[in-house]
Scaffold this active site. Structure first.
Site, PDB file in Angstrom:
ATOM      1  N   SER A  13     -60.848  -3.186  37.644  1.00  0.00           N
ATOM      2  CA  SER A  13     -61.783  -2.492  36.749  1.00  0.00           C
ATOM      3  C   SER A  13     -62.095  -3.349  35.511  1.00  0.00           C
ATOM      4  O   SER A  13     -63.217  -3.320  35.006  1.00  0.00           O
ATOM      5  CB  SER A  13     -61.256  -1.117  36.346  1.00  0.00           C
ATOM      6  OG  SER A  13     -60.156  -1.220  35.487  1.00  0.00           O
ATOM      7  N   ASN A  14     -61.131  -4.110  35.037  1.00  0.00           N
ATOM      8  CA  ASN A  14     -61.410  -5.014  33.899  1.00  0.00           C
ATOM      9  C   ASN A  14     -62.345  -6.139  34.314  1.00  0.00           C
ATOM     10  O   ASN A  14     -63.250  -6.512  33.564  1.00  0.00           O
ATOM     11  CB  ASN A  14     -60.108  -5.587  33.332  1.00  0.00           C
ATOM     12  CG  ASN A  14     -59.445  -4.621  32.378  1.00  0.00           C
ATOM     13  OD1 ASN A  14     -59.894  -4.456  31.244  1.00  0.00           O
ATOM     14  ND2 ASN A  14     -58.402  -3.952  32.844  1.00  0.00           N
ATOM     15  N   MET A  91     -51.139 -10.365  38.837  1.00  0.00           N
ATOM     16  CA  MET A  91     -49.734 -10.011  38.714  1.00  0.00           C
ATOM     17  C   MET A  91     -48.771 -11.131  39.111  1.00  0.00           C
ATOM     18  O   MET A  91     -47.747 -10.884  39.736  1.00  0.00           O
ATOM     19  CB  MET A  91     -49.457  -8.732  39.521  1.00  0.00           C
ATOM     20  CG  MET A  91     -50.185  -7.529  38.968  1.00  0.00           C
ATOM     21  SD  MET A  91     -49.776  -7.263  37.207  1.00  0.00           S
ATOM     22  CE  MET A  91     -50.757  -5.814  36.845  1.00  0.00           C
ATOM     23  N   LYS A  92     -49.117 -12.352  38.733  1.00  0.00           N
ATOM     24  CA  LYS A  92     -48.197 -13.474  38.942  1.00  0.00           C
ATOM     25  C   LYS A  92     -48.115 -14.262  37.644  1.00  0.00           C
ATOM     26  O   LYS A  92     -49.106 -14.362  36.921  1.00  0.00           O
ATOM     27  CB  LYS A  92     -48.737 -14.405  40.029  1.00  0.00           C
ATOM     28  CG  LYS A  92     -48.451 -13.966  41.434  1.00  0.00           C
ATOM     29  CD  LYS A  92     -48.802 -15.059  42.442  1.00  0.00           C
ATOM     30  CE  LYS A  92     -48.331 -14.707  43.830  1.00  0.00           C
ATOM     31  NZ  LYS A  92     -48.785 -13.412  44.326  1.00  0.00           N
ATOM     32  N   ASN A 108     -55.041 -13.271  28.784  1.00  0.00           N
ATOM     33  CA  ASN A 108     -54.574 -12.150  29.604  1.00  0.00           C
ATOM     34  C   ASN A 108     -54.726 -10.860  28.817  1.00  0.00           C
ATOM     35  O   ASN A 108     -54.735 -10.867  27.591  1.00  0.00           O
ATOM     36  CB  ASN A 108     -53.091 -12.367  29.943  1.00  0.00           C
ATOM     37  CG  ASN A 108     -52.522 -11.256  30.812  1.00  0.00           C
ATOM     38  OD1 ASN A 108     -53.167 -10.795  31.754  1.00  0.00           O
ATOM     39  ND2 ASN A 108     -51.312 -10.805  30.504  1.00  0.00           N
ATOM     40  N   HIS A 110     -52.884  -7.031  28.550  1.00  0.00           N
ATOM     41  CA  HIS A 110     -51.648  -6.336  28.949  1.00  0.00           C
ATOM     42  C   HIS A 110     -51.649  -4.943  28.314  1.00  0.00           C
ATOM     43  O   HIS A 110     -51.903  -4.807  27.111  1.00  0.00           O
ATOM     44  CB  HIS A 110     -50.428  -7.141  28.496  1.00  0.00           C
ATOM     45  CG  HIS A 110     -49.139  -6.493  28.887  1.00  0.00           C
ATOM     46  ND1 HIS A 110     -48.641  -6.556  30.172  1.00  0.00           N
ATOM     47  CD2 HIS A 110     -48.280  -5.731  28.170  1.00  0.00           C
ATOM     48  CE1 HIS A 110     -47.512  -5.868  30.220  1.00  0.00           C
ATOM     49  NE2 HIS A 110     -47.264  -5.360  29.031  1.00  0.00           N
TER      50      HIS A 110
END
Ligand code: GAR
Length: 188
Positions: A13-14, A91-92, A108, A110
């Protein structure tokens, strides 16, 4: 034009909020070269198709090591002359080779007010903490888990009867505004 690559592992969605801001002409000097994903069934792939955007699917399990996996990514990034990497639910951890190639050019988002609640299930951690305020953070990426220099944060209320899904929805709504704004400020 500044070329960026967006990395995502999930719903995206981002990623889509950035694409829609570009399509609306709000990030006029930015071009997304491709969506990079490590998950073959991730919904972000569907979203990329909607924008007729190239997708690079790269699964860690097909490589002998994380370094080899990232070498493939660097090949694509180099071919596409990518200048910035935008992590949007990727997700890494980013390994040494990509980090060295993109010093202070990886950002990023978060879903917590870092340094609080790094890593997995940040929203659950905030909900269980008793805090009344949480939010989201855009930061530069370094070798740690959600540890890089903070660029910008935005807060949102935790309501007493919030479920995780409700809180997540509220956080995503502010992320969809914040991330394109920060990208515009930092990269344009
Ligand atoms: C976002 O809430 C983002 O902040 C989070 O993953 C979600 C991805 O949602 N990122 C992290 O937790 C990174 N540590 P999306 O796929 O719908 O954009």
């Amino acid at each position: 034009m500044t070329k960026i690559a967006i990395f995502a592992s999930g719903s995206g969605s981002n990623f889509e909020s950035i694409m829609s801001q570009i399509e609306a002409g709000h990030l006029p000097n930015i071009e997304v070269t491709a969506l990079y994903t490590d998950q073959v069934n991730a919904y972000c792939i569907e979203r990329a198709r909607k924008y007729h955007l190239d997708v690079h699917i790269n699964e860690l399990k097909n490589f002998d090591s994380k370094a080899d996996y990232e070498r493939k990514i660097i090949e694509w990034l180099t071919t596409e002359k990518v200048e910035w990497i935008i992590l949007a639910g990727y997700m890494k951890l980013i390994g040494e080779n990509i980090l060295n190639a993109y010093q202070k050019r990886i950002i990023n988002i978060h879903p917590s007010l870092l340094p609080k609640y790094r890593g997995k299930d940040a929203i659950g951690q905030a909900l269980n903490s008793g805090d009344k305020i949480t939010g989201t953070t855009v930061h530069f990426v370094d070798s740690g888990m959600d540890t890089g220099e903070i660029i910008e944060q935005r807060t949102c209320e935790i309501k007493p009867d919030d479920t995780k899904e409700q809180l997540e929805e509220r956080i995503k709504a502010i992320e969809h505004e914040l991330y394109p704004e920060v990208i515009s400020k930092i990269i344009q």
